[in-house]
Scaffold this motif. Structure first.
Motif, PDB file in Angstrom:
ATOM      1  N   ASP A   1      -1.629   0.741  -7.332  1.00 44.25           N
ATOM      2  CA  ASP A   1      -3.159   0.316  -7.387  1.00 44.25           C
ATOM      3  C   ASP A   1      -3.348  -1.097  -7.258  1.00 44.25           C
ATOM      4  O   ASP A   1      -5.022  -0.785  -6.623  1.00 44.25           O
TER       5      ASP A   1
ATOM      6  N   GLN B   1       0.838  -1.183  -0.139  1.00 48.48           N
ATOM      7  CA  GLN B   1      -0.205  -0.220   0.309  1.00 48.48           C
ATOM      8  C   GLN B   1       0.953   1.450  -0.026  1.00 48.48           C
ATOM      9  O   GLN B   1       0.915   1.944  -0.613  1.00 48.48           O
TER      10      GLN B   1
ATOM     11  N   THR C   1      -7.097   1.377  -5.548  1.00 49.07           N
ATOM     12  CA  THR C   1      -6.977   2.459  -6.237  1.00 49.07           C
ATOM     13  C   THR C   1      -8.830   2.563  -6.912  1.00 49.07           C
ATOM     14  O   THR C   1      -9.837   2.030  -5.850  1.00 49.07           O
ATOM     15  N   GLU C   2      -8.995   2.233  -8.180  1.00 51.90           N
ATOM     16  CA  GLU C   2     -10.371   2.472  -8.770  1.00 51.90           C
ATOM     17  C   GLU C   2     -10.457   1.014  -8.584  1.00 51.90           C
ATOM     18  O   GLU C   2     -10.115  -0.055  -9.173  1.00 51.90           O
TER      19      GLU C   2
END
Ligand SMILES: CC(C)(COP(=O)(O)OP(=O)(O)OC[C@H]1O[C@@H](n2cnc3c(N)ncnc32)[C@H](O)[C@@H]1OP(=O)(O)O)[C@@H](O)C(=O)NCCC(=O)NCCS
Length: 163
Positions: A110, A105, A148-149
């Protein structure tokens, strides 16, 4: 047993090979070359992280991270992870996972991707994603932990992991 988790250092190479070999011995998904993955990644300059668990001066566990892609996203692959058979089921694997995921992290990627038994990895937040595909062996065991996404696209591991 008391143990500590630390980064690998010079001189750990043979012991890491031994930990992986002993942990994976007889596993249906194992390949005889698995024990060489960490040193091959290291030689290639692709070992993002290599942590070991050390107890009573012996290595009893290890975990590695290497670069991977998920579509256009930059991921880290977690694996191999191994704890020697006589020390399994005592929380050492979970401890190694926690440390490796913390580093992953902080590394600014990502997310983390791996191949493994969902019964084990779901407890760390890993999930299967219908939007993600993998053409290689063991695709059923593919799981991701996005930071993330939402991930989508094809997973590409470091070629040394799938050779
Ligand atoms: C997977 C592994 C690293 C976990 O380390 P560990 O120190 O035994 O794990 P922990 O003590 O933190 O967790 C133990 C729990 O995980 C479960 N577990 C361990 N290996 C598992 C597996 N392959 N599938 C499902 N559950 C598993 C145990 O049943 C136990 O469950 P519980 O907490 O509900 O009792 C270790 O068992 C190992 O080296 N196994 C052989 C190699 C391997 O399978 N590596 C992963 C594939 S890359």
């Amino acid at each position: 047993m008391k143990y500590k988790i630390r980064q690998e250092r010079d001189g750990d190479e043979a012991a890491i090979r031994d930990v992986v070999e002993r942990a994976f011995a007889g596993k249906s998904f194992a390949d005889p070359d698995d024990k060489f993955i960490v040193e091959r990644l290291r030689e290639d300059g692709s070992l993002v992280l290599s942590l070991v668990a050390e107890g009573r001066g012996q290595l009893i566990g290890q975990v590695a991270l290497s670069p991977a892609k998920v579509g256009d996203l930059k991921y880290l692959c977690l694996g191999p992870i191994a704890v020697v058979p006589e020390q399994q089921g005592k929380g050492i694997g979970g401890d190694l996972m926690g440390h490796a995921l913390g580093v992953a992290q902080a590394y600014g990627r990502d997310g983390v991707v791996l191949l493994g038994d969902p019964k084990y990895y779901s407890r760390f937040g890993f999930e299967k994603f219908a939007s993600v595909s993998y053409d290689g062996k063991g695709a059923d065991a593919l799981q991701l932990l996005p930071f993330t996404e939402p991930p989508s696209g094809k997973v590409v591991f470091h070629p040394l992991l799938t050779a």
